[in-house]
Design a protein around this motif. Structure first.
Motif, PDB file in Angstrom:
ATOM      1  N   HIS A 109       0.808  -1.092  -0.022  1.00 15.51           N
ATOM      2  CA  HIS A 109      -0.005  -0.037  -0.061  1.00 15.51           C
ATOM      3  C   HIS A 109       0.850   1.361   0.057  1.00 15.51           C
ATOM      4  N   ARG A 110       2.190   1.159   0.044  1.00 17.24           N
ATOM      5  CA  ARG A 110       3.175   2.253   0.224  1.00 17.24           C
ATOM      6  C   ARG A 110       2.613   3.123   1.437  1.00 17.24           C
ATOM      7  N   ALA A 111       2.337   2.585   2.541  1.00 15.74           N
ATOM      8  CA  ALA A 111       1.999   3.197   3.850  1.00 15.74           C
ATOM      9  C   ALA A 111       2.959   3.020   4.814  1.00 15.74           C
ATOM     10  N   THR A 112       2.745   3.514   6.023  1.00 20.07           N
ATOM     11  CA  THR A 112       3.645   3.498   7.247  1.00 20.07           C
ATOM     12  C   THR A 112       2.992   2.495   8.265  1.00 20.07           C
ATOM     13  N   VAL A 113       3.654   2.233   9.154  1.00 12.87           N
ATOM     14  CA  VAL A 113       3.275   1.090  10.074  1.00 12.87           C
ATOM     15  C   VAL A 113       3.547   1.924  11.637  1.00 12.87           C
ATOM     16  N   ARG A 114       2.336   1.834  12.508  1.00 13.82           N
ATOM     17  CA  ARG A 114       2.671   2.229  13.723  1.00 13.82           C
ATOM     18  C   ARG A 114       2.415   0.801  14.570  1.00 13.82           C
ATOM     19  N   VAL A 115       3.342   0.467  15.426  1.00 14.06           N
ATOM     20  CA  VAL A 115       3.484  -0.575  16.307  1.00 14.06           C
ATOM     21  C   VAL A 115       2.956  -0.175  17.813  1.00 14.06           C
ATOM     22  N   LEU A 116       2.006  -0.574  18.267  1.00 19.53           N
ATOM     23  CA  LEU A 116       1.636  -0.205  19.667  1.00 19.53           C
ATOM     24  C   LEU A 116       1.526  -1.330  20.609  1.00 19.53           C
ATOM     25  N   TYR A 117       2.112  -1.026  21.778  1.00 17.37           N
ATOM     26  CA  TYR A 117       2.157  -1.870  22.936  1.00 17.37           C
ATOM     27  C   TYR A 117       1.417  -0.963  24.009  1.00 17.37           C
ATOM     28  N   VAL A 118       0.043  -1.688  24.208  1.00 19.06           N
ATOM     29  CA  VAL A 118      -0.722  -0.851  25.237  1.00 19.06           C
ATOM     30  C   VAL A 118      -0.846  -1.675  26.689  1.00 19.06           C
ATOM     31  N   TRP A 119       0.117  -0.722  27.588  1.00 16.23           N
ATOM     32  CA  TRP A 119       0.457  -1.235  28.952  1.00 16.23           C
ATOM     33  C   TRP A 119      -0.619  -1.050  29.889  1.00 16.23           C
ATOM     34  N   ARG A 120      -1.092  -2.103  30.634  1.00 14.91           N
ATOM     35  CA  ARG A 120      -2.333  -1.946  31.358  1.00 14.91           C
ATOM     36  C   ARG A 120      -1.798  -2.284  32.967  1.00 14.91           C
ATOM     37  N   PRO A 121      -1.873  -1.134  33.604  1.00 14.57           N
ATOM     38  CA  PRO A 121      -1.482  -1.280  34.940  1.00 14.57           C
ATOM     39  C   PRO A 121      -2.094  -2.314  35.659  1.00 14.57           C
TER      40      PRO A 121
END
Length: 362
Positions: free
Chosen positions: A186-198
Motif C-alpha cells: 500500500h506504500r503506507a507506514t506502520v504504527r506498532v503499539l503496545y498498550v500497557w495496562r497497570p
C-alpha cells in the motif's frame, strides 16, 4: 507475511449493509496482490431439506437458492466493473458458513468478511456471528471489514497491536510481519503499539515498567523490519486498556492488525480481539500465530523429553494405583509387624522399600 504463490482471496458474500464495502476491499486486495478472487456464499441448511442438507422441492427452497444466486451474480458483476482484468470465481454451497470458510482458509491468502452481524455486543457470542469462530481456527489472516465509513485526511498507515510478554511474542511477530508486507503493497507506514495496562494492585515503579516495555517493543520491531527496510515504522507504548486504545488509534487507519494465539476449534479468543472487532473504526486483520498451510489430520510432534516425561508419569500413576489396591493388606501386615517387633525402625524400612518400589525419590 503475504502468502506467496497464487493463493486466492476468499470473500464471504452475505448481502447486507456492508456488502459493497466488503467486496470492494477484497477485490482491491486481490488486484494489488495479483491473485484470484473467490466469492463464496453459504446458504446453510435448508429448512425444507433433511438432516444431511439434501434439498426438497418446496418453493421456499427454490426462492432461497434464487436469492443466493442473484447475490453471487451481482457481486461478480460489481467486481468485474471495478477490476475488469481480475480473475473471479463463485461458489454457492449448502453448508453452514463457519465450516465452509474454515475449509477455504486452508488454501487462501486471506478471508474477508463483513461486520454487520457484530453491531451489538450480544452478537459476538451467538451462533449468528461468523467472524469469531472463523478467526479462532483459521490458517490465514481473516479480515473483518467495518460497515461504517472510513475517515480520510491523514497519511495512509496501518496500526498493529502487539504484546511484548513471553506468551504474546509469537503471535505478535506474525502480526508485525503481516503489517509490514501490507504496508509495502500500500506504500503506507506502520504504527506498532503496545498498550500497557497497570496491574490491579498497582506497581512499585511504573516508570521502570514503561521503560522495560519500550525496550522490549523496540527490540521486537528492530528484528522484524529487516525484511522491509523501505517501510517507515513507528512504535509507541501507551498506557490504558488495550481494546479501547487500539480502537481509538484505529481512526483514519487502513487497517488494524492484531495477532491471535490460535488453538483448536472452539477456543475462546482473547478479550482484545473481541473488543477491537466491536469498537474498531477500520478493517480489522486477525493474523494467526503461524501463517501457512497445515494438514488437519497431522498431530503436533512431541519432543523426546516430553515423551519421556509422559511415560514416566504413566508408570508412576500405575504404580500408585497398584499400591492403592494392595494398601489394606499392606497396612495390616505393617501394623502387626510394628507391634510384634516393636519399633519405628522396622516401619521406616518398610516405607523406604515402598518408596523405592514406587519410583519416588522424596
Amino acid at each position: 507475511m503475504v502468502t506467496p504463490g497464487r493463493a486466492p482471496i476468499v470473500v464471504g458474500v452475505d448481502p447486507g449493509p456492508s456488502h459493497r464495502r466488503v467486496l470492494a476491499w477484497g477485490a482491491d486486495e486481490a488486484d494489488r496482490r495479483r491473485v484470484p478472487l473467490r466469492l463464496v456464499h453459504a446458504q446453510g441448511a435448508s429448512p425444507a431439506g433433511d438432516r444431511y442438507g439434501h434439498r426438497g422441492g418446496s418453493g421456499l427452497t427454490d426462492d432461497r437458492r434464487g436469492v443466493a444466486e442473484h447475490a453471487l451474480l451481482d457481486a461478480a458483476a460489481f467486481v468485474a466493473d471495478r477490476h475488469p482484468g481480475l480473475e473471479v470465481s463463485t461458489l454457492l454451497a449448502a453448508d453452514d458458513p463457519v465450516p465452509l470458510l474454515r475449509r477455504h482458509a486452508r488454501t487462501a491468502a486471506a478471508v474477508v468478511l463483513g461486520s454487520h452481524r457484530l453491531r451489538t455486543r450480544e452478537g459476538l457470542f451467538t451462533s449468528a456471528s461468523v467472524a469469531l469462530p472463523v478467526i479462532a481456527d483459521s490458517d490465514c489472516p481473516v479480515v473483518v471489514v467495518r460497515d461504517r465509513e472510513q475517515a480520510d485526511g491523514s497519511a495512509p498507515h496501518f496500526v498493529v497491536g502487539v504484546d511484548v510478554g513471553m506468551d504474546g511474542r509469537r503471535h505478535s511477530v506474525a502480526a508485525v510481519d503481516h503489517a509490514l508486507a501490507e504496508a509495502a503493497l500500500h506504500r503506507a507506514t506502520v504504527r506498532v503499539l503496545y498498550v500497557w495496562r497497570p496491574p490491579l494492585l498497582g506497581v512499585l515503579d511504573e516508570q521502570a515498567a514503561l521503560r522495560e516495555s519500550r525496550a522490549l517493543l523496540s527490540a521486537l520491531v528492530a528484528r522484524r523490519r529487516a525484511a522491509h527496510p523501505d517501510v517507515e515504522v513507528r512504535h509507541e507504548v501507551i498506557r490504558g486498556r488495550p481494546a479501547q486504545v487500539l480502537a481509538r488509534e484505529s481512526a483514519h487507519a487502513l487497517g488494524l492488525v492484531v495477532g491471535i494465539r490460535g488453538g483448536p476449534a472452539g477456543v475462546l479468543l482473547g478479550s482484545v480481539v473481541q473488543g477491537v472487532l466491536d469498537r474498531a473504526r477500520c478493517p480489522v486483520v486477525a493474523v494467526p500465530r503461524r501463517e501457512g498451510r497445515r494438514s488437519p489430520r497431522r498431530r503436533p510432534h512431541a519432543g523426546r523429553a516430553v515423551r519421556r516425561a509422559q511415560r514416566t508419569a504413566v508408570r508412576r500413576v500405575r504404580r500408585l494405583a497398584g499400591f492403592a489396591r494392595s494398601w489394606p493388606g499392606t497396612a495390616r501386615r505393617g501394623r502387626r509387624s510394628w507391634v510384634r517387633h516393636g519399633g519405628q525402625a522396622r516401619r521406616g524400612l518398610a516405607m523406604r522399600r515402598w518408596r523405592r518400589w514406587a519410583g519416588l525419590r522424596w
